[in-house]
Design an enzyme around this catalytic site. Structure first.
Site, PDB file in Angstrom:
ATOM      1  N   ASP A 173       0.863  -1.175   0.000  1.00 20.68           N
ATOM      2  CA  ASP A 173       0.000   0.000   0.000  1.00 20.68           C
ATOM      3  C   ASP A 173       0.902   1.227   0.000  1.00 20.68           C
ATOM      4  O   ASP A 173       1.304   1.712   1.046  1.00 20.68           O
ATOM      5  CB  ASP A 173      -0.884  -0.042   1.252  1.00 20.68           C
ATOM      6  CG  ASP A 173      -1.799   1.167   1.356  1.00 20.68           C
ATOM      7  OD1 ASP A 173      -1.783   2.006   0.440  1.00 20.68           O
ATOM      8  OD2 ASP A 173      -2.540   1.262   2.345  1.00 20.68           O
ATOM      9  N   ASP A 212     -17.482   3.989   0.134  1.00 22.74           N
ATOM     10  CA  ASP A 212     -16.181   3.689   0.729  1.00 22.74           C
ATOM     11  C   ASP A 212     -16.373   3.395   2.234  1.00 22.74           C
ATOM     12  O   ASP A 212     -17.505   3.298   2.714  1.00 22.74           O
ATOM     13  CB  ASP A 212     -15.231   4.878   0.463  1.00 22.74           C
ATOM     14  CG  ASP A 212     -13.768   4.468   0.420  1.00 22.74           C
ATOM     15  OD1 ASP A 212     -13.381   3.591   1.194  1.00 22.74           O
ATOM     16  OD2 ASP A 212     -13.003   5.040  -0.379  1.00 22.74           O
ATOM     17  N   ASP A 257     -10.485  -3.492  -0.825  1.00 25.17           N
ATOM     18  CA  ASP A 257      -9.359  -2.569  -0.818  1.00 25.17           C
ATOM     19  C   ASP A 257      -8.380  -3.054   0.258  1.00 25.17           C
ATOM     20  O   ASP A 257      -8.686  -3.980   1.010  1.00 25.17           O
ATOM     21  CB  ASP A 257      -9.898  -1.173  -0.474  1.00 25.17           C
ATOM     22  CG  ASP A 257      -8.914  -0.058  -0.794  1.00 25.17           C
ATOM     23  OD1 ASP A 257      -7.802  -0.360  -1.267  1.00 25.17           O
ATOM     24  OD2 ASP A 257      -9.272   1.108  -0.571  1.00 25.17           O
ATOM     25  N   ARG A 305      -7.647  -4.203  -5.112  1.00 26.42           N
ATOM     26  CA  ARG A 305      -6.464  -3.378  -5.323  1.00 26.42           C
ATOM     27  C   ARG A 305      -5.216  -4.250  -5.422  1.00 26.42           C
ATOM     28  O   ARG A 305      -4.347  -4.010  -6.242  1.00 26.42           O
ATOM     29  CB  ARG A 305      -6.312  -2.358  -4.192  1.00 26.42           C
ATOM     30  CG  ARG A 305      -5.261  -1.303  -4.506  1.00 26.42           C
ATOM     31  CD  ARG A 305      -5.277  -0.160  -3.523  1.00 26.42           C
ATOM     32  NE  ARG A 305      -4.762  -0.557  -2.229  1.00 26.42           N
ATOM     33  CZ  ARG A 305      -4.696   0.253  -1.169  1.00 26.42           C
ATOM     34  NH1 ARG A 305      -5.131   1.496  -1.276  1.00 26.42           N
ATOM     35  NH2 ARG A 305      -4.232  -0.170  -0.022  1.00 26.42           N
ATOM     36  N   ASP A 343      -4.199   4.233  -5.448  1.00 21.09           N
ATOM     37  CA  ASP A 343      -4.372   5.621  -5.034  1.00 21.09           C
ATOM     38  C   ASP A 343      -3.473   6.556  -5.826  1.00 21.09           C
ATOM     39  O   ASP A 343      -2.424   6.999  -5.366  1.00 21.09           O
ATOM     40  CB  ASP A 343      -4.109   5.745  -3.535  1.00 21.09           C
ATOM     41  CG  ASP A 343      -5.098   4.897  -2.743  1.00 21.09           C
ATOM     42  OD1 ASP A 343      -6.109   4.479  -3.333  1.00 21.09           O
ATOM     43  OD2 ASP A 343      -4.863   4.647  -1.555  1.00 21.09           O
TER      44      ASP A 343
END
Lengths: 944, 479
Positions: A285, A431, A544, A603, A619
């Protein structure tokens, strides 16, 4: 949320907008990479023990010995169906089993017979069956060459970089520990110096590995720093199994272009890594990632595609541990070929790319896909890991997302906004804030008090929703999901055997062990309508943070010494995200009784993730560079099977200028996954918030997307059947055209649409390369015809989206754009027939119900459309399939046409009728008015 | 009743009989362009087609006018008569898409969607709500008239006061000037004392921390200054009555906290007797405000600093004067005291309180709304704040910026800007939407975008004269 973010990730960011590189390891900081990379090309210590060779019909085994430490390895070699060679190398007798990646291959690959052509004390020559392909195993030193005729296609260990750190007992635990601690302290000190860019220190560092390489040649291997313990920043990796890295080099003669190994924010064509870090594959991430560098991102597919004008090949390195890939290009032919091969390579001028893979643990398990065409490689890879899942048609529409739509009222008003401004959309997304305190599978009791009411409201408009479900589970005794997982022992364990805990959105969180089939089955069952309260069939899921992201973990992920049953997290890391998506997709399938296709966005990903849903590029930021890089990033994924790719429209971090936003909507309309998303701290950016002019521009872009949905849908069907990418680099279709090999500012959708989006600020024009000297290309907006094999300058305005249809193609569209794709289900088609220089064209038309698995039961329409000899016809490609549609053909537009005197339609029942048409002589465009036949029927249309 | 029903039934039959005369989706106003049996010319004049191509589910006209009743044209629009409710146009893409858009169900004639005719129900509801709104508007409008009246009176008062203050100031200035010469001669021995004062002055970093009243006390040595003090008191009473909430100038440095709170806090109560001012309403508010404006001491210190920065220029001037002219000190003191009076009165008078000053009554008031997490507070023409319900410091969501409604109703939206900054984001701002209501109350708050707040606020001042309700409802019946 912002404070959490600050706490978790951005403490040291101090307001700058770039990745904090210090949070992530360089090769130098990753002990095994440093160790392995220190090994320089030279004579390999490995020797093949030909006397140990055993050959059954389809399997060859052979022992290798490292002459330095006498550790024996077992090499297995298989010939697989479809021109694939599999090479597996493991320790002959490991102290304990080493991890072999499960659940990625769709089945045990079908093997084909191998036979020995010749054998002597220097080596063995094996026949690979087809096209005079042979494998040559050289004994001393060990190397492996794959040849076709007199060409070497690929060589393994030709640079002597095969390295296999055998599992070993830890010697003299106490004293070792001391030295290693001291060493790691020293290492830290050195790191401090090198991070200050002290050239002296760097030189020193470079010199060190060389010394070490020397010493490893000693009989008794020296204990090196970082073998049994490694510290990065404040995190110590305990490494109870000691060193376990594997490494192997590949040489690709004749190859100057290699692609793939996503995910990196880098060029489509991979760069050489001699002067920097290798490409890293380690799902992370990464906060505010930087462009054009080889740092690891959220997903990993360890597949590289090599392409030259002569051949396309692929290497699939099946290993889920942290992996680094070094690439060097050696056009001077410095590579040392074995004596046996000297006669083969007459010239040392042959361009060559050398690749080296290094993984931290597991085994060497490689699949060499021999092409020879790009599409062969796609189907070879698909035969191993499966194809793109066939998404529900609606998921190819436009998605409206934001972190966060605040409450039901907000959802309702955004939904109404789309109707008010007449912009179609299919999915609105929620979200993390929609949950009750970041407890997934729940709803905020105040903001989303009546989710079914909200979902029904969307369903009434034939629209859908996606709600996020992340894999970190809030540690909270009052949370059902947590209690269940804990009591069933389903959590990943820390090195001491307790439930692993880390910090993520909910605060303290644990991570279900998705590598366990029973855990995945349980997780899937949680999506049942009676378990996941407030859900309905139009609610889908988004996974995510499944790298997994652990805010307070090393490199913002899980500790490598955490355990998944018998295995360390080290072994499975890159697979975790795939498993999360697998369990989630299974849940969506199960809740519908196996009827409905799932839609799950992830993701993190790995080889095989294409079978499970969509992937986005994480992102990104509202910058022109990020818009631009979305093209090579998605192209790279497409090359390794993942077609359903997209980037956050507008950019996630920061706020886009209106121009950037509009351009992104335009570019995104022509990328597979079309979703706008924004960070919680950014101002609102629903399409109508930028003045009527820009609303109109965005509306037009989205409408173009919707008119093309039939084409997108059938391309996804093709991808699902064949594994070929939907969005593809030009060289896939023009493999001999060198000018296309590095193109990444334009691409093809399928074979027939060439897109060159505007991705530069203030652009007045773009220069598109139109490939194919025998091709013609039609501007889809103006119908203007352009010749192939030229660089075409196209002046652009804010409304321009340069797209061209290839002469020789037929593309179906639905021009009646409605408020969602489902509303367009029964609408008629317009066929765009673009004639080539031979005045022919062909295309396909695929129709099914758009959302169930019934296509697997042959419930679809699949037709071939052909234009030749002034006759356009529709022929059934799947006579055994059955499906009926209300859709009909309302219009046929022939580009590059000449004026007919009459147009006659003949339908299956033998009836003929004359059709009215318009002919635009200036553009040579013929429009046939309302032929009216059913889209699923046989018919011919004659242009006299 | 039954007769009426019959009549309606007949009427609707009549209406549908009329509709047969025109192609589906065509409004009555355009009926003449669609003449049965005659060639149809696209409404943009681009081409003429046989009449059987009107609504034949194929788009022939660029402007979509040949397909008013089908979804064939991407740019077409469909007219729903919606008998019983309002007629409307919908994009033709909503014809037969399976979703009921027209309340008379006419858009879904071939999609299999089962739509209910809801026009009458909608019409009834609309009429009810219109009626309700009209009633509110009516009462609100009456209140507004009153507000306007009061505002005008208040304004005159204040102008008069301003005049008074100006007069007093001149008067005092003259007196002081006269005294100055006398004192100058006599003051030589007092130099040391003055220096002491000077030091005291310099020692205080904050201009504001020397409030006029304390200065007055310190310097209340000569008889002539008694009148000064009285006048200061008078001035201060004006100030406190007006509650001086306005931030000084709305320069960015000052926006964090209003200046006035501290000033009013710092006037010792015994020094400022509750004023003899006549306006009762204002007095009440004073009490409330003074009470509520009390903030924790720590916060106050911080705010003081902010204020000081805001008030620095006059301070610098003061200092300069102090250094330059020995006796200018007192004069400046006067000026300062009056300055406050002037500034606040002038400020208040200069606000745009609407075309008839109907919003003037909101000045110096605050309105609160408590949600599950926060207490929101709107002080019109001053600022908006948010305070966590369960402890925590107050956040400024914006200070008075401007009227920001659309051109035709500028006074329907207030904009508060330059609140506390957001992490990596802009400073907070609040949009206040005003709607007509009898009560003056904050009805909702939300944060549609990070750090951009939206507040719904009802008050009579925005009410418009209601249209004649009877006629409009009658019209609906006719339809």
């Amino acid at each position: 949320m912002a404070p959490l973010l600050v706490l978790g990730l951005a403490l040291c960011l101090s307001g700058t907008w770039a990745v904090d590189k210090g949070n992530f390891k360089t090769c130098e900081q990753s002990a095994f990479c440093k160790r392995q990379r220190a090994l320089k090309p030279g004579e390999s210590p490995y020797r093949a023990l030909l006397e140990t060779m055993e050959l059954t019909n389809t399997r060859l085994t052979l022992q290798l010995i490292n002459d330095n430490n006498k550790v024996r390895l077992l090499l297995e070699l298989y010939r697989l169906q479809g021109n694939i060679t599999r090479v597996k190398i493991n320790e002959l007798k490991p102290l304990k089993p080493r991890y072999e990646v499960p659940d990625v291959l769709i089945r045990e690959p079908t093997t084909e017979p191998l036979s020995v052509l010749s054998q002597d004390e220097n080596g063995v020559v094996l026949s690979l069956g087809v096209e005079s392909q042979r494998v040559i195993i050289s004994a001393r030193p060990f190397r492996l060459d794959i040849m076709e005729g007199s060409d070497v296609l690929m060589s393994l260990n030709s640079r002597g970089l095969l390295a296999f750190e055998h599992l070993r007992m830890r010697k003299d635990t106490f004293s070792y520990k001391v030295t290693s601690t001291v060493a790691s302290v020293w290492d830290n000190i050195k790191r401090v110096f090198s991070s200050q860019a002290d050239p002296e220190a760097e030189k020193k560092e470079e010199a060190d590995p060389a010394n070490q390489a020397e010493t490893t040649k000693e009989e008794e291997e020296k204990v090196e720093d970082g073998m049994w313990e490694e510290t990065f920043k404040s995190h110590t990796d305990s490494k109870p199994n000691g060193p376990s890295a594997v490494s192997l080099d590949f040489s690709l003669p004749g190859v100057e272009h290699v692609y793939g190994i996503p995910e990196h924010a880098d060029t489509l064509r991979l760069k050489t890594t001699d002067n920097g870090d290798p490409y890293r594959l380690y799902n992370l991430d990464v906060f505010q990632y930087e462009l054009y560098n080889p740092m690891a991102l959220y997903g990993s597919v360890p597949v590289m595609v090599a392409h030259s004008a002569q051949r396309t090949t692929g290497i699939f390195w099946l290993n889920a541990a942290e992996t680094w890939v070094d690439i060097s290009s050696n056009t001077a032919g410095k590579t040392v070929f074995g004596k046996m091969l000297d006669y083969v390579q007459g010239s040392s001028e042959t361009p060559q790319t050398d690749v080296r893979w290094i993984s931290e643990s597991g085994i060497i398990d490689i699949f060499i896909m021999l092409g020879p065409t790009p599409k062969d490689v796609f189907s070879q890879y698909a035969s191993l890991t499966g194809t793109q899942s066939f998404p529900p048609l609606a998921s190819l529409g436009y998605h409206q997302c934001r972190w966060n739509y605040n409450d039901q009222e907000d959802v309702k008003s955004v939904d109404a906004g789309f109707d008010e401004h007449d912009i179609p959309y299919d999915f609105i997304w929620l979200d993390i804030e929609h949950t009750d305190g970041k407890r997934y599978f729940t709803w905020d009791p105040h903001k989303f008090a009546t989710p079914k009411e909200m979902l029904q409201g969307l369903m009434d408009k034939k629209r859908k929703m996606v709600a996020i479900v992340d894999p970190h589970i809030k540690v909270d005794g009052n949370y059902k999901i947590h209690n269940e997982i804990r009591s069933r022992g389903f959590y990943v364990k820390n090195k001491d055997g307790g439930d692993y805990e880390g910090w993520c959105w909910p605060g303290s969180a644990s991570y279900p062990d998705f590598t366990r089939a029973d855990m995945r089955a349980w997780w899937a069952s949680m999506f049942a309508y009676d378990q996941y309260e407030g859900t309905m069939e139009n609610l889908y899921t988004w996974n995510d943070m499944n790298e997994p992201s652990v805010f307070n973990g090393p490199e913002v992920t899980m500790h490598k010494d955490a355990t998944h049953g018998a295995w360390e997290h080290r072994d499975i890391h890159n697979l975790y995200g795939l498993y999360v998506q697998m369990a989630t997709a299974e849940g969506l399938i199960q809740r519908s009784g196996g009827v409905e296709r799932p839609f799950v966005l992830t993701r993190a990903f790995f080889a095989g993730s294409q079978r499970l849903g969509a992937v986005w590029t994480g992102d990104n930021a509202a910058e022109w560079g990020h818009l631009k890089i979305s093209i090579p990033m998605c192209l790279s994924m497409g090359l390794v099977g993942i077609s359903f790719c997209g980037a956050d429209i507008g950019g996630f971090f920061k706020s886009p200028s209106t121009e950037l936003l509009v351009r992104w909507y335009q570019a995104g309309a022509y990328q597979p996954f079309y979703r706008a998303h924004a960070h919680v701290d950014t101002p609102r950016r629903e399409p109508w918030l930028f003045g009527p002019e820009n609303t109109a521009l965005i509306r037009e872009a989205v409408r173009q997307r919707y008119t093309l949905l039939p084409y997108w849908y059938q391309l996804f069907y093709r991808a699902h059947v064949t594994g070929e990418p939907v969005m593809r680099p030009l060289w896939v279709e023009y493999p001999q055209d060198l000018a296309t090999f590095a193109l990444e500012d334009e691409y093809l959708i399928g074979r027939d649409l060439l897109v060159h989006p505007v991705v530069e600020e203030g652009a007045r024009g773009v220069t598109a390369y139109l490939p194919g000297k025998d091709e013609v290309w039609f501007d889809v907006h103006t119908f203007q015809k352009h010749n192939g094999a030229q660089n075409l300058y196209i002046p652009v305005t804010m409304s321009s989206i340069p797209v061209f249809q290839r002469g020789g193609s037929i593309i179906p569209r639905k021009l009646r754009v409605r408020r969602s794709s489902t509303c367009m289900e029964h609408d008629p088609y317009t066929l765009y027939v673009a004639l080539n220089l031979q005045r022919t064209a062909d295309g396909e038309l695929y129709i099914d119900d758009g959302h169930t698995f019934n296509y697997e039961k042959k419930e679809f329409i699949y037709r071939k459309l052909t234009f030749a000899n002034k006759v356009l016809s529709s022929v059934n490609l799947a006579p055994d399939a059955k499906f009926t549609t209300d859709s009909w053909i309302e219009r046929i537009i022939v580009l590059g046409a000449s004026k007919p005197s009459k147009v006659t339609l003949k339908t299956a029942d033998g009836q003929e009728k004359q059709l009215e048409f318009d002919f635009d002589a200036s553009m040579s465009v013929l429009t046939v008015r309302k032929p009216g036949m059913n889209a699923g029927a046989d018919w011919t249309m004659t242009f006299q | 009743m039954s007769c009426q029903f019959l009549l309606l039934l007949l009427l609707s039959v009549g209406v549908s009989a009329v509709e047969v005369q025109r192609p589906r989706g065509v409004p009555l106003s355009k009926r003449q362009f669609y003449e049965e049996g005659k060639p149809f010319t696209c409404l943009d004049g681009s081409r003429t087609i046989p009449f059987d191509r009107v609504n034949d589910d194929y788009c022939d006209c660029q402007d979509g006018s040949d397909e008013p009743g089908t979804a064939a044209c991407p740019n077409g629009s469909f007219h729903c008569t919606n008998a019983g409710f309002r007629p409307t146009f919908i994009p033709s893409s909503r014809i037969n898409d399976g979703i009921c858009d027209c309340c008379d169900t006419t858009d879904e004639y071939n999609s299999g969607a089962t739509c209910q005719n809801t026009c009458r129900e909608l019409g009834r509801k609309e009429r009810e709500s219109l009626q309700k709104m009209a009633e509110i508007a009516k009462e609100g409008f009456l209140l507004k008239q009153q507000l306007i009246h009061e505002a005008n009176r208040g304004l005159e008062d204040k102008k008069a006061k301003l005049g008074d203050v100006q007069g007093s100031k001149k008067d005092l200035e003259a007196k002081v000037e006269a005294l100055r010469t006398v004192k100058e001669a006599a003051e030589q021995p007092e130099r040391e004392a003055k220096e002491r004062h000077l030091k005291a002055w310099e020692g205080k970093l904050s201009f504001k921390s020397i409030s006029p009243s304390t200065v007055c006390n310190e310097h209340d040595i000569t008889g002539s200054l008694v009148s000064f003090k009285l006048n200061i008191k008078y001035c201060l009473s004006l100030i406190s009555n007006a509650d001086t909430p306005a931030p000084e100038e709305t320069s960015r440095e000052e926006i964090n906290e209003p200046v006035s709170d501290n000033e009013s806090d710092q006037y010792p109560d015994d020094d400022i007797p509750e004023d003899e001012d006549d306006d009762d309403e204002e007095d009440e508010d004073d009490d409330r405000d003074e009470h509520e404006y009390k903030i924790p001491p720590t916060a106050r210190t911080e705010e003081k600093k902010d204020d000081d920065e805001g008030a620095m220029p006059p301070y610098d001037q003061e200092t300069q004067n102090l250094i330059d002219g020995k006796n200018a000190f007192k004069t400046e003191l006067f000026n300062f005291g009056f300055g406050i009076c002037f500034r606040n009165l002038e400020k208040e008078i200069s606000f745009d309180f609407g075309p008839s000053s109907e919003f003037a009554y909101l000045y110096s008031q605050c309105y609160e709304l408590t949600t599950s997490e926060y207490i929101y507070r709107l002080c019109p023409f001053n600022r908006v704040t948010q305070k966590p319900k369960f402890g925590g410091s107050e956040t400024n969501l914006g200070s008075w910026g401007k009227w920001a409604g659309p051109e035709d109703s500028i006074y329907s939206v207030m904009k508060y800007e330059h609140g506390t900054g957001c992490w990596q984001g802009p400073s907070r701002s609040t949009t206040v939407k005003l709607t007509c209501g009898k009560e003056t109350v904050v009805t909702s708050t939300s944060e549609p975008s990070r750090c951009e707040y939206l507040m719904e606020f009802t008050c009579p001042a925005i009410c418009q004269e209601p249209p004649n309700l009877e006629i409009s409802s009658h019209e609906h019946q006719e339809l």
